[in-house]
Design an enzyme around this catalytic site. Structure first.
Site, short mmCIF file in Angstrom:
data_model
loop_
_atom_site.label_atom_id
_atom_site.label_comp_id
_atom_site.label_asym_id
_atom_site.label_seq_id
_atom_site.Cartn_x
_atom_site.Cartn_y
_atom_site.Cartn_z
N HIS A 109 10.23 -3.83 17.74
CA HIS A 109 10.30 -3.72 16.37
C HIS A 109 8.62 -4.61 15.62
O HIS A 109 8.23 -5.13 15.40
CB HIS A 109 11.05 -5.08 16.00
CG HIS A 109 11.16 -5.44 14.23
ND1 HIS A 109 11.63 -4.90 13.52
CD2 HIS A 109 10.60 -6.13 13.52
CE1 HIS A 109 12.36 -4.44 12.29
NE2 HIS A 109 11.71 -5.83 12.60
N THR A 145 9.55 -0.10 11.68
CA THR A 145 9.16 -1.61 11.14
C THR A 145 8.91 -1.88 9.79
O THR A 145 8.07 -1.59 9.67
CB THR A 145 8.39 -2.16 12.07
OG1 THR A 145 8.64 -1.85 13.39
CG2 THR A 145 8.17 -3.82 12.33
N GLU A 146 10.09 -2.52 9.54
CA GLU A 146 10.37 -3.32 8.02
C GLU A 146 9.82 -2.68 7.23
O GLU A 146 8.84 -2.03 5.99
CB GLU A 146 8.94 -4.33 8.21
CG GLU A 146 9.23 -6.18 9.10
CD GLU A 146 10.07 -6.33 9.07
OE1 GLU A 146 10.35 -6.28 7.59
OE2 GLU A 146 10.53 -6.72 9.64
N LEU A 147 10.46 -1.37 7.56
CA LEU A 147 10.22 0.37 6.12
C LEU A 147 8.15 1.00 6.09
O LEU A 147 8.22 0.68 5.21
CB LEU A 147 10.27 0.27 4.72
CG LEU A 147 11.71 0.01 4.99
CD1 LEU A 147 12.52 0.00 3.30
CD2 LEU A 147 12.97 0.63 4.95
N TRP A 297 8.65 -3.27 3.12
CA TRP A 297 9.76 -3.57 2.25
C TRP A 297 9.49 -5.34 2.24
O TRP A 297 10.08 -5.66 1.40
CB TRP A 297 10.90 -3.50 2.44
CG TRP A 297 11.41 -3.86 3.89
CD1 TRP A 297 10.65 -4.44 4.82
CD2 TRP A 297 13.03 -3.81 4.11
NE1 TRP A 297 11.60 -5.06 5.81
CE2 TRP A 297 12.46 -4.77 5.05
CE3 TRP A 297 14.00 -3.39 4.31
CZ2 TRP A 297 13.36 -5.05 5.90
CZ3 TRP A 297 14.89 -4.06 4.83
CH2 TRP A 297 15.32 -4.52 5.83
#
Length: 405
Positions: A109, A145-147, A297
């Site tokens: 991630h 990771t995290e869009l 995001w």
């Protein structure tokens, strides 16, 4: 037929223990084992096990018409194995139904897509190998990771062989366009993009239990009517899996909501559930998505300042990735393991100094009293790790000299 695409992110970081300057040179065990175990077992009890059991039941009851997608980080799978093996088994049971897709992402991630193409590719290879080993599946869709997404990152993902990628339906990128259609990458138009409908996703993830919300209480029938009212072809509902039972506790009725949702959506016959890859195949792209700058995001800004928005974060990030060539040269599993968990984006998130409207999100997940405390703790660990890397490299060089003498 309107397609509903449900995607869940499953992630837990390896949390660092309190590591002071005086530990350096003496203590090379950097993880808070007690906290990691306690959090994993708590979330397994409140979210992972009950939700996996519920989804399995819904798949069987709806004879395969209910479908969803997951991405599981390498760090969460490592913790399943260490502290909650029954959770990994329950994910394997979902995989065996053929109604659940597992996506690729970065193994730890990480923010490697912002570091270098080489680091990014390596992290994705590690992750896809893990998914193949645990579930016997080769991912065809990708969720960063995290869009985190840009035209350039999307092109790199396409180069790795993925057909589909998830991204945020950010207003500043879409403009007047709707997130409820399939788009393509601006550089490599073979890569299809599914964009998160953040309003409908956040209605569940953030607003579900808010009694001050004008739409409270949210029922499955009401929510299904909102989905039916959307004018697009595909509605992408992407959220953290911990929403169900952890962020939104079971006593809010969240699990009952999930239990009732498939029937409410499927009853009229004009909506269907589909996995990420299949959903992207079913609908033709309507346009190219131009995204020259990196988005995510996170927070109102939908950028990467939650991780790399201040001097502390940038210094830690630079120092970490300055080690990459040395780690590669060592070819040592123990050093690789530490290198991986030190890359996890959560460490940088804890150093955030943003306290805008989404500040409560940063404080909710943060085990540190301040961003500076998070930075000092991380840098102490990283400094000790760097010293050990240098020692190992010197020892390796000495062995080479002895051999050649």
């Amino acid at each position: 037929m309107k397609t509903i695409c449900l995607y869940f992110q499953v992630h837990q970081p390896w949390r660092l223990k309190t590591y002071r300057f005086f530990n350096m040179g003496k203590d090379h065990n950097y993880l808070d084992d007690l906290t990691n175990r306690a959090i994993m077992q708590k979330v397994a009890r409140q979210c992972y096990l009950p939700m996996n059991a519920l989804l399995l039941k819904l798949i069987k009851e709806n004879k395969g018409k209910f479908r969803c997608s997951f991405s599981l980080t390498g760090t969460v799978v490592e913790q399943f194995k260490a502290y909650a093996p029954e959770v990994l088994n329950s994910f394997k049971a979902l995989a065996e139904t053929g109604c659940v897709e597992f996506l690729a992402e970065t193994y730890s991630h990480s923010l490697s897509s912002l570091a270098s193409k080489e680091d990014f590719t390596e992290q994705v290879k590690l992750h896809t190998a893990m998914i193949k080993k645990e579930f016997g599946l080769k991912p065809t869709a990708f969720r960063n990771t995290e869009l985190i997404y840009s035209d350039e990152i999307g092109a790199q993902v396409a180069e790795m062989g993925f057909k589909v990628m998830l991204a945020e339906g950010a207003k500043h990128v879409l403009g007047w366009k709707s997130p409820d259609f399939v788009y393509t990458n601006a550089i490599d138009q073979k890569l299809r993009l599914l964009l998160r409908n953040y309003k409908l996703s956040d209605d569940i993830a953030f607003r579900f239990s808010n009694q001050g919300w004008s739409e409270y209480p949210l029922t499955a029938d009401k929510y299904a009517s909102w989905l039916a009212g959307e004018t697009g072809e595909i509605i992408n509902l992407f959220m953290d899996y911990e929403t169900f039972g952890e962020h939104q506790k079971a006593n809010t009725g969240i699990l009952d909501f999930v239990k009732a949702l498939p029937a409410a959506i499927l009853k009229n016959g004009d909506m269907e559930f589909e996995t990420v890859t299949k959903a992207a195949e079913k609908h033709q792209p309507i346009s190219v998505l131009h995204c020259p700058h990196v988005m995510s995001w996170a927070d109102e800004e939908r950028d990467v300042t939650a991780w790399l928005g201040n001097e502390l974060q940038n210094e830690a990030f630079s120092k970490l990735y300055a080690l990459k060539d040395k780690i590669k040269a060592l070819k040592n599993k123990d050093f690789d393991y530490v290198w991986n968990f030190m890359q996890t984006s959560d460490h940088f998130y804890y150093m955030a100094t943003k306290w805008l409207s989404d500040g409560d999100v940063h404080s909710y997940f943060n085990p540190y009293g301040s961003s500076y405390e998070a930075f000092i703790n991380y840098m102490n660990v990283l400094s000790d790790f760097e010293i050990e890397v240098e020692k190992a490299l010197e020892a390796k060089q000495s062995r080479k000299k002895v051999k050649t003498a």
